[in-house]
Design a protein around this motif. Sequence first.
Motif, PDB file in Angstrom:
ATOM      1  N   UNK A 224       0.752  -1.254  -0.090  1.00 21.01           N
ATOM      2  CA  UNK A 224       0.130   0.184  -0.025  1.00 21.01           C
ATOM      3  C   UNK A 224       0.792   1.258  -0.073  1.00 21.01           C
ATOM      4  N   UNK A 225       0.599   2.146   0.875  1.00 22.82           N
ATOM      5  CA  UNK A 225       1.437   3.223   0.961  1.00 22.82           C
ATOM      6  C   UNK A 225       2.548   3.228   1.788  1.00 22.82           C
ATOM      7  N   UNK A 226       2.725   2.095   2.687  1.00 23.42           N
ATOM      8  CA  UNK A 226       3.915   1.821   3.482  1.00 23.42           C
ATOM      9  C   UNK A 226       4.955   1.087   2.679  1.00 23.42           C
ATOM     10  N   UNK A 227       6.285   1.418   3.404  1.00 21.80           N
ATOM     11  CA  UNK A 227       7.192   0.615   2.903  1.00 21.80           C
ATOM     12  C   UNK A 227       7.766  -0.233   4.126  1.00 21.80           C
ATOM     13  N   UNK A 228       7.658  -1.535   4.074  1.00 25.18           N
ATOM     14  CA  UNK A 228       8.235  -2.253   5.068  1.00 25.18           C
ATOM     15  C   UNK A 228       9.518  -2.912   4.979  1.00 25.18           C
ATOM     16  N   UNK A 229      10.316  -2.730   6.082  1.00 25.12           N
ATOM     17  CA  UNK A 229      11.680  -3.065   5.950  1.00 25.12           C
ATOM     18  C   UNK A 229      11.727  -4.315   6.865  1.00 25.12           C
ATOM     19  N   UNK A 230      12.675  -5.256   6.213  1.00 27.42           N
ATOM     20  CA  UNK A 230      13.014  -6.488   7.322  1.00 27.42           C
ATOM     21  C   UNK A 230      14.549  -6.670   6.893  1.00 27.42           C
ATOM     22  N   UNK A 231      15.113  -7.293   8.047  1.00 30.97           N
ATOM     23  CA  UNK A 231      16.592  -7.494   7.880  1.00 30.97           C
ATOM     24  C   UNK A 231      16.598  -8.598   6.986  1.00 30.97           C
ATOM     25  N   UNK A 232      17.918  -8.677   6.496  1.00 31.50           N
ATOM     26  CA  UNK A 232      18.420  -9.872   5.424  1.00 31.50           C
ATOM     27  C   UNK A 232      19.817 -10.269   6.105  1.00 31.50           C
ATOM     28  N   UNK A 233      19.752 -11.643   6.810  1.00 33.53           N
ATOM     29  CA  UNK A 233      20.899 -12.021   7.757  1.00 33.53           C
ATOM     30  C   UNK A 233      21.908 -12.530   6.634  1.00 33.53           C
ATOM     31  N   UNK A 234      21.914 -12.548   5.257  1.00 33.32           N
ATOM     32  CA  UNK A 234      22.557 -13.108   4.523  1.00 33.32           C
ATOM     33  C   UNK A 234      24.070 -12.385   4.493  1.00 33.32           C
ATOM     34  N   UNK A 235      24.110 -11.122   4.409  1.00 34.11           N
ATOM     35  CA  UNK A 235      25.381 -10.386   4.413  1.00 34.11           C
ATOM     36  C   UNK A 235      26.049 -10.156   5.807  1.00 34.11           C
ATOM     37  N   UNK A 236      25.175 -10.112   6.718  1.00 33.09           N
ATOM     38  CA  UNK A 236      25.695 -10.293   8.162  1.00 33.09           C
ATOM     39  C   UNK A 236      26.591 -11.893   8.328  1.00 33.09           C
ATOM     40  N   UNK A 237      25.842 -12.768   7.667  1.00 34.45           N
ATOM     41  CA  UNK A 237      26.686 -13.983   7.749  1.00 34.45           C
ATOM     42  C   UNK A 237      28.116 -13.910   7.125  1.00 34.45           C
ATOM     43  N   UNK A 238      28.064 -13.320   5.910  1.00 34.72           N
ATOM     44  CA  UNK A 238      29.319 -13.183   5.201  1.00 34.72           C
ATOM     45  C   UNK A 238      30.446 -12.283   5.863  1.00 34.72           C
ATOM     46  N   UNK A 239      29.869 -11.057   6.829  1.00 30.84           N
ATOM     47  CA  UNK A 239      30.583 -10.362   7.516  1.00 30.84           C
ATOM     48  C   UNK A 239      31.228 -11.125   8.638  1.00 30.84           C
ATOM     49  N   UNK A 240      30.581 -11.920   9.289  1.00 34.42           N
ATOM     50  CA  UNK A 240      31.011 -12.869  10.308  1.00 34.42           C
ATOM     51  C   UNK A 240      31.993 -13.531   9.904  1.00 34.42           C
ATOM     52  N   UNK A 241      31.831 -14.361   8.748  1.00 34.22           N
ATOM     53  CA  UNK A 241      32.864 -15.309   8.109  1.00 34.22           C
ATOM     54  C   UNK A 241      34.127 -14.413   7.935  1.00 34.22           C
ATOM     55  N   UNK A 242      34.027 -13.047   7.457  1.00 35.46           N
ATOM     56  CA  UNK A 242      35.227 -12.306   7.295  1.00 35.46           C
ATOM     57  C   UNK A 242      35.963 -12.173   8.641  1.00 35.46           C
ATOM     58  N   UNK A 243      35.218 -11.649   9.415  1.00 37.83           N
ATOM     59  CA  UNK A 243      35.705 -11.322  10.975  1.00 37.83           C
ATOM     60  C   UNK A 243      36.389 -12.598  11.512  1.00 37.83           C
ATOM     61  N   UNK A 244      35.929 -13.725  11.221  1.00 39.83           N
ATOM     62  CA  UNK A 244      36.384 -15.238  11.613  1.00 39.83           C
ATOM     63  C   UNK A 244      37.771 -15.216  10.853  1.00 39.83           C
ATOM     64  N   UNK A 245      37.992 -14.994   9.828  1.00 39.41           N
ATOM     65  CA  UNK A 245      39.048 -15.167   8.957  1.00 39.41           C
ATOM     66  C   UNK A 245      40.302 -14.331   9.463  1.00 39.41           C
ATOM     67  N   UNK A 246      40.079 -13.111  10.047  1.00 41.33           N
ATOM     68  CA  UNK A 246      41.100 -12.307  10.815  1.00 41.33           C
ATOM     69  C   UNK A 246      41.499 -12.812  11.948  1.00 41.33           C
ATOM     70  N   UNK A 247      40.575 -13.580  12.702  1.00 39.30           N
ATOM     71  CA  UNK A 247      40.971 -14.206  13.962  1.00 39.30           C
ATOM     72  C   UNK A 247      41.562 -15.558  13.560  1.00 39.30           C
ATOM     73  N   UNK A 248      41.472 -16.144  12.488  1.00 35.73           N
ATOM     74  CA  UNK A 248      42.064 -17.203  12.097  1.00 35.73           C
ATOM     75  C   UNK A 248      43.675 -16.939  11.692  1.00 35.73           C
ATOM     76  N   UNK A 249      43.576 -15.926  10.862  1.00 32.99           N
ATOM     77  CA  UNK A 249      45.005 -15.229  10.551  1.00 32.99           C
ATOM     78  C   UNK A 249      46.048 -15.062  11.816  1.00 32.99           C
ATOM     79  N   UNK A 250      45.253 -14.421  12.585  1.00 32.41           N
ATOM     80  CA  UNK A 250      45.926 -14.118  14.192  1.00 32.41           C
ATOM     81  C   UNK A 250      46.315 -15.420  14.536  1.00 32.41           C
TER      82      UNK A 250
END
Lengths: 120, 120
Positions: free
Chosen positions: B71-97
Amino acid sequence: MVVRYELTDAETDRVFHALAAATRRDILRRTAVEEQSVSQLAADYDMSFAAVQKHVAVLEEARLVIKRAEGRERLVRADPTVIARVRALLAQYEDLWRGRIDRLDALLAEHPSSDSTERD
Amino acid sequence: MVVRYELTDAETDRVFHALAAATRRDILRRTAVEEQSVSQLAADYDMSFAAVQKHVAVLEEARLVIKRAEGRERLVRADPTVIARVRALLAQYEDLWRGRIDRLDALLAEHPSSDSTERD
DNA sequence: CTATCGTACAACCAAATGGTTGTACGATAT
DNA sequence: ATATCGTACAACCATTTGGTTGTACGATAG
């Protein structure tokens, strides 16, 4: 009881901001593998020494790296503890999405809490 | 073969930048739990509707949330897929360490790669 | 002692960020 | 039909960011 330090809003701001630039992420990667002096780091980027110095300062203020003096050099090394906390925070967002949240302190996620129990 | 989308530097910049503000993290939390209209979101913050609209736009450009018209509303919902990718990226930094990196594509972490195998 | 290396820091500047208000417009309610 | 609701978007402004150059100073090398 393990005292688990929670990041405040301002600290979390600083960490994500620090991670929001490719040069800084690269510095983090390099110093995660091996301690590097500021000039060693600076040598590989197409910008002034002072610019790299500022990037390191941003990482330092976010406590993503630690700097120690050795003679006239400042050696930078990544500290994974804050990264781990941020990963846990992101995991909570995913858990919220999956409807997996039951504990109150998870709902309060980012809001200041004195301590909580270790699980990682 | 699982086609695993890797984030480019610019995309990663956008994601971390989007996460670097408490208001936006709060919006992400709220829309992770339940789809919310922009004005529902705006009602709870001490700033103009337009300001909240901009925060949502930043989250949207980082693909952390998805907006749909109803209708006239714009409904916003979170999408966890990008979050998951970023978490994996951070995990790689820890693994490097931790010196846990052995595979080449992990060393190349953030640099563009066509595909890789799923593990999460 | 002197020169140089590695760093720190200030001043400066352009661009981006994060807020504001005002206008416009389609969807809905009366 | 009109008023209002929810949204989009432009213009504007102060502050922050991300780079620069220049200066200073302790540590090291010759």
